[in-house]
Motif scaffolding. Sequence first.
Motif, PDB file in Angstrom:
ATOM      1  N   MET A   1     -17.411  -7.217  -3.717  1.00 38.12           N
ATOM      2  CA  MET A   1     -17.560  -8.786  -3.604  1.00 38.12           C
ATOM      3  C   MET A   1     -16.399  -9.312  -3.714  1.00 38.12           C
ATOM      4  N   THR A   2     -15.523 -10.032  -2.684  1.00 36.37           N
ATOM      5  CA  THR A   2     -14.327 -10.687  -3.014  1.00 36.37           C
ATOM      6  C   THR A   2     -14.392 -12.070  -2.584  1.00 36.37           C
ATOM      7  N   ASP A   3     -15.809 -12.482  -2.002  1.00 37.50           N
ATOM      8  CA  ASP A   3     -15.563 -13.684  -1.454  1.00 37.50           C
ATOM      9  C   ASP A   3     -16.838 -14.494  -1.497  1.00 37.50           C
ATOM     10  N   VAL A   4     -16.992 -15.945  -1.418  1.00 35.31           N
ATOM     11  CA  VAL A   4     -18.268 -16.694  -1.723  1.00 35.31           C
ATOM     12  C   VAL A   4     -19.089 -16.052  -0.735  1.00 35.31           C
ATOM     13  N   LEU A  64     -17.351  -8.529 -13.396  1.00 34.85           N
ATOM     14  CA  LEU A  64     -16.019  -8.882 -13.096  1.00 34.85           C
ATOM     15  C   LEU A  64     -15.095  -7.407 -13.184  1.00 34.85           C
ATOM     16  N   HIS A  65     -14.308  -7.089 -12.140  1.00 36.33           N
ATOM     17  CA  HIS A  65     -13.592  -6.003 -12.167  1.00 36.33           C
ATOM     18  C   HIS A  65     -12.034  -6.539 -11.762  1.00 36.33           C
ATOM     19  N   ARG A  66     -11.157  -5.791 -12.638  1.00 38.22           N
ATOM     20  CA  ARG A  66      -9.698  -5.980 -12.369  1.00 38.22           C
ATOM     21  C   ARG A  66      -9.433  -5.419 -10.720  1.00 38.22           C
ATOM     22  N   GLY A  67      -8.635  -6.233 -10.140  1.00 33.10           N
ATOM     23  CA  GLY A  67      -8.270  -5.921  -8.988  1.00 33.10           C
ATOM     24  C   GLY A  67      -7.264  -4.834  -8.780  1.00 33.10           C
ATOM     25  N   GLU A  71      -0.929  -7.194 -10.110  1.00 32.26           N
ATOM     26  CA  GLU A  71      -0.168  -6.872 -11.185  1.00 32.26           C
ATOM     27  C   GLU A  71      -0.446  -8.020 -12.249  1.00 32.26           C
ATOM     28  N   ILE A  72      -0.589  -7.615 -13.415  1.00 31.43           N
ATOM     29  CA  ILE A  72      -0.705  -8.566 -14.682  1.00 31.43           C
ATOM     30  C   ILE A  72       0.650  -8.435 -15.163  1.00 31.43           C
ATOM     31  N   ARG A  73       1.211  -9.638 -15.384  1.00 26.73           N
ATOM     32  CA  ARG A  73       2.332 -10.006 -16.030  1.00 26.73           C
ATOM     33  C   ARG A  73       2.351 -10.606 -17.309  1.00 26.73           C
TER      34      ARG A  73
END
Length: 73
Positions: A1-4, A64-67, A71-73
């Motif tokens: 689920m990625t949106d409201v 919550l899941h990391r997308g 990319e996390i910097r």
Amino acid sequence: MTDVSGLAGEVRARRTQLRLRQEEVADLAGVSERFVYALENGKQTVQLDKVLAVLNALGLHLELHRGADLEIR
């Protein structure tokens, strides 16, 4: 689920499955019936604490899941 709208649909489906009215969910969650209506209709700006209260009242939880695309910097 990625949106409201996905969250809104899940909340509405669970409430329907439990055969509860919006007013009943509001009472169980300690929020207004107007808030439940707004949440179920995908309002973009809702208070997270109230969302969590509604989910709890319906026996749901937020995960919550990391997308994979970010990319996390």
